[in-house]
Design a protein around this motif. Structure first.
Motif, PDB file in Angstrom:
ATOM      1  N   GLU A 345       0.824  -1.211   0.000  1.00 20.11           N
ATOM      2  CA  GLU A 345       0.000   0.000   0.000  1.00 20.11           C
ATOM      3  C   GLU A 345       0.858   1.260   0.000  1.00 20.11           C
ATOM      4  N   LEU A 346       1.908   1.259   0.830  1.00 15.51           N
ATOM      5  CA  LEU A 346       2.784   2.425   0.890  1.00 15.51           C
ATOM      6  C   LEU A 346       3.547   2.611  -0.421  1.00 15.51           C
ATOM      7  N   HIS A 347       3.938   1.503  -1.039  1.00 14.06           N
ATOM      8  CA  HIS A 347       4.650   1.563  -2.317  1.00 14.06           C
ATOM      9  C   HIS A 347       3.744   2.146  -3.407  1.00 14.06           C
ATOM     10  N   ALA A 348       2.484   1.726  -3.405  1.00 11.40           N
ATOM     11  CA  ALA A 348       1.532   2.232  -4.392  1.00 11.40           C
ATOM     12  C   ALA A 348       1.318   3.738  -4.239  1.00 11.40           C
ATOM     13  N   LEU A 349       1.474   4.244  -3.021  1.00 13.39           N
ATOM     14  CA  LEU A 349       1.317   5.676  -2.758  1.00 13.39           C
ATOM     15  C   LEU A 349       2.618   6.449  -2.962  1.00 13.39           C
ATOM     16  N   LYS A 351       5.326   6.078  -1.117  1.00  8.14           N
ATOM     17  CA  LYS A 351       5.909   6.423   0.185  1.00  8.14           C
ATOM     18  C   LYS A 351       6.991   5.456   0.650  1.00  8.14           C
ATOM     19  N   LEU A 352       7.159   4.320  -0.045  1.00  6.21           N
ATOM     20  CA  LEU A 352       8.149   3.335   0.379  1.00  6.21           C
ATOM     21  C   LEU A 352       8.617   2.540  -0.831  1.00  6.21           C
ATOM     22  N   THR A 353       9.922   2.531  -1.062  1.00  5.46           N
ATOM     23  CA  THR A 353      10.457   1.755  -2.174  1.00  5.46           C
ATOM     24  C   THR A 353      10.699   0.318  -1.746  1.00  5.46           C
ATOM     25  N   LEU A 354      10.800  -0.561  -2.731  1.00  2.00           N
ATOM     26  CA  LEU A 354      11.069  -1.965  -2.439  1.00  2.00           C
ATOM     27  C   LEU A 354      12.393  -2.123  -1.709  1.00  2.00           C
ATOM     28  N   TRP A 355      13.423  -1.428  -2.168  1.00  2.00           N
ATOM     29  CA  TRP A 355      14.732  -1.567  -1.542  1.00  2.00           C
ATOM     30  C   TRP A 355      14.711  -1.041  -0.101  1.00  2.00           C
ATOM     31  N   SER A 356      14.006   0.060   0.127  1.00  2.00           N
ATOM     32  CA  SER A 356      13.914   0.595   1.496  1.00  2.00           C
ATOM     33  C   SER A 356      13.202  -0.388   2.413  1.00  2.00           C
ATOM     34  N   TRP A 357      12.158  -1.028   1.898  1.00  2.00           N
ATOM     35  CA  TRP A 357      11.441  -2.013   2.713  1.00  2.00           C
ATOM     36  C   TRP A 357      12.333  -3.203   3.021  1.00  2.00           C
ATOM     37  N   ILE A 358      13.039  -3.709   2.016  1.00  2.00           N
ATOM     38  CA  ILE A 358      13.934  -4.856   2.225  1.00  2.00           C
ATOM     39  C   ILE A 358      15.006  -4.513   3.257  1.00  2.00           C
ATOM     40  N   ARG A 359      15.601  -3.340   3.128  1.00  2.00           N
ATOM     41  CA  ARG A 359      16.644  -2.937   4.086  1.00  2.00           C
ATOM     42  C   ARG A 359      16.086  -2.850   5.504  1.00  2.00           C
ATOM     43  N   SER A 360      14.845  -2.414   5.627  1.00  2.00           N
ATOM     44  CA  SER A 360      14.265  -2.238   6.960  1.00  2.00           C
ATOM     45  C   SER A 360      14.015  -3.563   7.678  1.00  2.00           C
TER      46      SER A 360
END
Length: 396
Positions: A345-349, A351-360
Motif C-alpha cells: 500500500e505504501l509503495h503504491a502511494l 511512500k516506500l520503495t522496495l529496496w527501502s522495505w527490504i533494508r528495513s
C-alpha cells in the motif's frame, strides 16, 4: 486455596486472545504453571505444548456465554486459579462478574470500573483530558441526525470510531472506518447505526505510523511500579488505522511521562497500556487508545527482558515486588505477511520503495508465534494465514 494445600503453584486460566495469549502461555508454561486456556477453536494458542487443558470456543458460539458457563455455572475450572483476560470481550466479562467470582478465583488488582472505562473509547478520551493529556477531538453520535448536523463542519479525513472496538471488529472485521468525504460519511454511518453499534466521529491525527508509541505499566495499590516499558511502531497494516505489523523497543521518556500522567490521574492499579501518536501539527502526544490487558506485541515485551506474565503472577500469588525491570532497546517484532501488505500500500502511494522495505527488515526479529520449543502454534498460524489468502484470491 486447594492448590496451595497441594504445595503447587496455582494454575492460570487464560480467557480469549490470539498472539498475546500464546506469548503469555509460553511464559507461564516455562515456569511450570498449569494452564487452562479458553479461546476460539481457530486460535494458535490451543496448539501449544504448554496447555494443560484446552477449552475451545466453537465457531458461532458467544465467548461471554462460554466464559459464564465455565466460571459461573459449572465451576469446572480449578478453584484458586489466577484468571488473566486476554481479549476485550474477556475483560468485559471479568469486570462485570469479578465481584461474584473473586471468592473462587484470583484476579488482577484492576478496578472493574477502570477496566470498563478503558474499553469505552469515548470515555478514554474524556479521562485523558481530565488527566491533562492531549487527545483527538470527537463528536458524539446517537443517530443519523447527529451526523447530518455536522455536515459542513468537519475536516476530512475523520474516523468512525466505535465506542467498543471488539463489538465493531466482530461485525465489520475492522478497527474503524476512515472517512474521506460527506457521501462516505453518511453511507458508513448508516451502516454502523443499522448494526446497532455505538460510535463517535473522531479527529484523524495525521502523519505516518512511525509517530505511534506505547507505554506499559503495572501499578500496585500504593502506586508503586512493578515495571514500565515503551515501544514504537514502524508500520501498521493497513497503514494509518490497522494493527501493528512492525514494532521496535525503545525507551521513550516523553511517552513514559505522558503514560504516567494518565494512569496516575486515574489512580489506576494493575496492568495498563496506552498508545499515543505525535501530532505533526503541534508536536504533542495525542492519546489513541488504552488497554487493560496483554497486547498483541507481548512476545516482544517478554523477549526484550520484561516477563510481564510471570512478574504479575508472582505479585498476585506471592506478593513479590522486584526492582524495576530493564529491557533491551532496538529489538523488533515483525509480522511478515501483514508488513508486506503494508509495504504494497505504501509503495503504491509512492511512500516506500522496495529496496527501502527490504533494508528495513534485514535484521533479526521476534515473531508472534515462532518458537523452536513450541512449534505447533507457528505452523498452525502460517497454514491458516496462507489458506485465508488463497481463498481470498480465489473469490476475487
Amino acid at each position: 486455596m486447594e492448590t496451595s494445600v497441594l504445595g503447587m503453584k496455582p494454575p492460570v486460566i487464560l480467557l480469549g486472545g490470539l498472539a498475546n495469549t500464546t506469548s503469555v502461555a509460553r511464559s507461564l508454561g516455562r515456569a511450570g504453571i498449569r494452564l487452562f486456556v479458553v479461546a476460539p477453536e481457530s486460535s494458535p494458542v490451543l496448539r501449544s505444548r504448554y496447555i494443560h487443558q484446552r477449552l475451545p470456543i466453537a465457531k458461532g458460539q458467544e465467548s461471554v456465554d462460554y466464559y459464564h458457563h465455565l466460571l459461573v455455572e459449572s465451576q469446572q475450572l480449578p478453584q484458586g486459579a489466577v484468571v488473566f483476560p486476554c481479549s476485550d470481550c474477556a475483560i468485559d466479562f471479568v469486570a462485570r462478574f469479578k465481584a461474584s467470582l473473586q471468592q473462587r478465583y484470583v484476579f488482577d488488582i484492576q478496578d472493574p470500573q477502570h477496566q470498563l472505562d478503558l474499553l469505552d473509547k469515548q470515555k478514554t478520551i474524556d479521562l485523558a483530558r481530565q488527566a491533562g493529556c492531549q487527545a483527538p477531538g470527537y463528536w458524539p453520535v446517537a443517530s443519523l441526525e447527529d451526523v447530518q448536523r455536522l455536515l459542513g463542519q468537519l475536516r476530512y479525513p475523520v474516523l468512525i470510531k466505535p465506542i467498543h472496538s471488539h463489538v465493531f471488529q466482530s461485525r465489520f472485521n475492522k478497527k474503524l472506518f476512515l472517512i474521506e468525504n460527506e457521501e462516505q460519511l453518511l453511507e458508513q454511518a448508516q451502516r454502523v447505526l443499522g448494526a446497532s453499534i455505538e460510535f463517535m466521529l473522531c479527529e484523524f491525527v495525521p502523519g505516518p505510523d512511525t509517530l505511534l508509541s506505547s507505554y506499559y505499566v503495572y501499578r500496585d495499590q500504593q502506586g508503586r511500579v512493578l515495571f514500565e516499558f515503551t515501544k514504537r511502531v514502524i508500520r501498521r497494516a493497513p497503514p494509518n488505522f490497522g494493527a501493528g505489523a512492525y514494532h521496535i523497543t525503545e525507551w521513550l521518556p516523553q511517552t513514559a511521562e505522558a503514560g504516567r500522567q494518565f494512569f496516575q490521574a486515574m489512580a489506576f492499579t494493575g496492568l495498563g497500556n496506552i498508545e499515543f501518536k505525535t501530532d505533526p501539527r503541534d508536536g504533542q502526544l495525542k492519546v489513541i487508545e488504552c488497554n487493560a490487558r496483554f497486547t498483541g506485541a507481548q512476545e516482544l515485551v517478554t523477549r526484550s527482558g520484561v516477563d510481564m506474565p510471570n512478574l504479575i503472577y508472582n505479585f498476585l500469588v506471592f506478593g513479590t515486588h522486584p526492582e524495576q525491570q530493564s529491557f533491551r532497546d532496538n529489538m523488533t517484532l515483525w509480522i511478515p505477511l501483514d508488513d508486506f501488505d503494508s509495504f504494497r500500500e505504501l509503495h503504491a502511494l509512492g511512500k516506500l520503495t522496495l529496496w527501502s522495505w527490504i533494508r528495513s527488515v534485514l535484521r533479526p526479529h521476534v515473531f508472534c508465534y515462532l518458537s523452536v520449543r513450541d512449534p505447533k502454534p507457528f505452523l498452525f498460524d502460517v497454514w491458516a494465514q496462507l489458506t485465508k489468502r488463497i481463498r481470498g484470491k480465489l473469490k476475487a
